[in-house]
Scaffold this motif. Sequence first.
Motif, PDB file in Angstrom:
ATOM      1  N   UNK A  13       0.785  -1.296  -0.039  1.00  0.00           N
ATOM      2  CA  UNK A  13       0.151   0.111   0.035  1.00  0.00           C
ATOM      3  C   UNK A  13       0.934   1.093   0.094  1.00  0.00           C
ATOM      4  N   UNK A  14       1.986   1.298   0.723  1.00  0.00           N
ATOM      5  CA  UNK A  14       2.803   2.458   0.856  1.00  0.00           C
ATOM      6  C   UNK A  14       3.395   2.716  -0.703  1.00  0.00           C
ATOM      7  N   UNK A  29      -4.102   6.300   3.727  1.00  0.00           N
ATOM      8  CA  UNK A  29      -3.851   4.684   3.861  1.00  0.00           C
ATOM      9  C   UNK A  29      -4.838   3.936   3.221  1.00  0.00           C
ATOM     10  N   UNK A  30      -5.958   4.396   3.584  1.00  0.00           N
ATOM     11  CA  UNK A  30      -7.335   3.399   3.507  1.00  0.00           C
ATOM     12  C   UNK A  30      -7.437   3.200   1.775  1.00  0.00           C
ATOM     13  N   UNK A  33      -4.550   1.292   0.376  1.00  0.00           N
ATOM     14  CA  UNK A  33      -4.798  -0.044   0.730  1.00  0.00           C
ATOM     15  C   UNK A  33      -5.960  -0.762  -0.056  1.00  0.00           C
ATOM     16  N   UNK A  34      -7.056  -0.106  -0.367  1.00  0.00           N
ATOM     17  CA  UNK A  34      -8.006  -0.511  -1.364  1.00  0.00           C
ATOM     18  C   UNK A  34      -7.620  -0.702  -2.861  1.00  0.00           C
TER      19      UNK A  34
ATOM     20  N   UNK B  57      -1.722  -8.116   3.131  1.00  0.00           N
ATOM     21  CA  UNK B  57      -1.186  -7.120   3.881  1.00  0.00           C
ATOM     22  C   UNK B  57      -0.202  -7.350   4.909  1.00  0.00           C
ATOM     23  N   UNK B  60       0.536  -6.155   9.282  1.00  0.00           N
ATOM     24  CA  UNK B  60       1.549  -5.865  10.196  1.00  0.00           C
ATOM     25  C   UNK B  60       0.883  -5.117  11.545  1.00  0.00           C
ATOM     26  N   UNK B  63      -4.719  -2.348  12.409  1.00  0.00           N
ATOM     27  CA  UNK B  63      -5.394  -1.541  11.338  1.00  0.00           C
ATOM     28  C   UNK B  63      -5.278  -2.275  10.054  1.00  0.00           C
ATOM     29  N   UNK B  67      -8.569  -2.589   7.623  1.00  0.00           N
ATOM     30  CA  UNK B  67      -8.709  -2.058   6.246  1.00  0.00           C
ATOM     31  C   UNK B  67      -9.113  -3.000   5.348  1.00  0.00           C
ATOM     32  N   UNK B  71     -12.400  -3.152   2.975  1.00  0.00           N
ATOM     33  CA  UNK B  71     -12.253  -3.240   1.432  1.00  0.00           C
ATOM     34  C   UNK B  71     -13.282  -4.400   0.958  1.00  0.00           C
TER      35      UNK B  71
END
Lengths: 293, 391
Positions: A13-14, A29-30, A33-34, B57, B60, B63, B67, B71
Amino acid sequence: MTRADAEQIAASPEAVAARLAASRYLADDSLATAIFLAIRLGKPLLLEGAPGVGKTEAAKAVAELLGRELVRLQCYEGIDAAHALYEWNYQRQLLAIRHAGEHEIDIYDDRFLIARPLLQVLRVPEQRVLLVDEIDRSDHEFEALLLEFLSDFQISIPERGTIRAATQPIVILTSNRTRELAEALRRRCVYHWIGYPDAAREAEIIMLRAGDVAEATARAVANAVQQIRARPLAKPPGIAEAVEWANAATILEKGGSPWPEAFRRAIGVLIKDEEDLSAIAPELGRIVEESLA
Amino acid sequence: MALPLTCLPASSPRERGEESLPRAAAPFLGFARLLRRHAFAVAPEQATSFMQAVTLLGPRSMNDIREAALATLAPSPDRRIEFDAHLRSHFYGDVKPSIEGEEDETRIKDDRGTREEQSQAARQGKGGELTSAREQLSSRDFQRAADGLGAFRRGLASALPARRSFRTIRTRSRGTLDLRRSLGEIVSADGDIPSPQLRRRQTVPRKLLLLIDVSGSMKLHTADYLKLAHAAVQGADRAEVFTFGTRLTRITSALRVRDRDQALARAAVLVDDWDGGTRMGPTLLAFLSVPRFSAFARGAAVVILSDALERGDHADLETAMRRLSARAFRLSLATPLAGDPRFRPATAALRAIVPVLDDLVDGSSLKSLTDFILSLARPAPSAEAIWKRVS
């Protein structure tokens, strides 16, 4: 670009957020991530939110991030298969029949087929990102048609057979939520609700998007817009309007209007509803001065 | 990968097919099951995607799990607070906090789900506090009575105002050439040109939106209004019905039941604020603040069945009516008070809203109401012009 390349770009995501920022789109961030999950899970991405929060811009930024062309399908009441999937070029078919005379002719040849957005994307899924914009404006029947496309990524043309995408295309759907979408559609998608950004992020967006706006102006605009949105307006201003307001006020200021006055005079680019304008007018001076302080 | 999981109403882990799953998967499947128990629609494939997303993801941090859940399980934005509460109670072991709104806010109840929404616009509402007595919740039964609603139901679809649709229909005359079908004819006729096929844009009836006041001052009329609403939902292609008092409730789905007694009984259960106070302005603003609802009003014939007795400050009512009027094709207020020949729109609230109304008519009897609704397609002078003449 192959699917593996896309997955490499969307490593985390980053990484997605950083790439989007390079395309001048600031995602929280959300959202990052999506987008990451949609690319990696191979699912369509459904973005919902109020008008003007940057849903369509997000789709453009994703296309840029992946280095692909964006194909946009704008939905409206009455949109049907001929507008979304394919259409035959009847005039050319008629001419071809006349020219052919006694000869055999295949009037369902490729050259008579007009590919609409969904077919365009199926043919070259690795070069395109499909944006189905404002899906909530279309009829339920069209949503059902889209369901078939989104689950199998294929289109059946009666005269030609089934065209199937070799790899799953990247699809982004947006909705303003003027009607509830079918559960079946939501189920097939990765979902994200885009809200209005907070003042600090909005100031960053304004700095990034506006041409020549000072940081203090961007911050003042962001603060003022937050306060204005908190009021019960018929059409709350979107991010694009905030950017325009910062731009317009800067131009007026350079043209000789002092600061609070420049904001007041440029209010027409922020609030585009006469009734909202008269509702906010008595408080505007105070809001602007507080935001500038 | 399709996991044989969660939608089975099974009791033991073996029956649920969880034995073959890694232990780490259990909390995620459990969360999907928890959501289903609270009427969230979570499909098995969504539960699978949820676990895949968590794996992708890392996760980690907690959160990341949140997320991933947002989603892939896609809760509706209206239920986000409730969703977060379940997430915290499941993964953090928090005690589930209350998800009800504060009592003085206008609540919106949509019969498509069990949820109650809150509206930002409604939070501004002071009108209700000034307007009426406290919120008084009660329930009600409806009894069948002889009436003439059958003819109304049958005549409604053709009596509503019409608009031209974007869609086209086949026609024998007065249309544009339909090349698609004409070409088919030509090919089947071996290149001869038979009679051309024509199409023209379809005419469709506009939507009908009924907003029914169920406050105490309308007590005598609400039963009749709901019968009328049932006939309207049965007769029109696209009709929507909301009740308002201290709250806003969508009762369209309840009224879709063909049997009137059953439909009205269902509606009666849905509405909590029978015969209570009115917060007309804030409630209508709450209606407008939900995009899905305000979209019903766009281009529709909107009929408000209320006495519009908004005491105290009527600024909210005025704003709401102006916005409704801007969206609607025709905005009408039917008030039982207008049944009295001495009635004049003299209250401050009525004086303020008459200029934006298309019609201000008698709503005291079923007969006058059905006659009025069946005449909606016919042009009429504006409410202001009529009432200026008589006052």
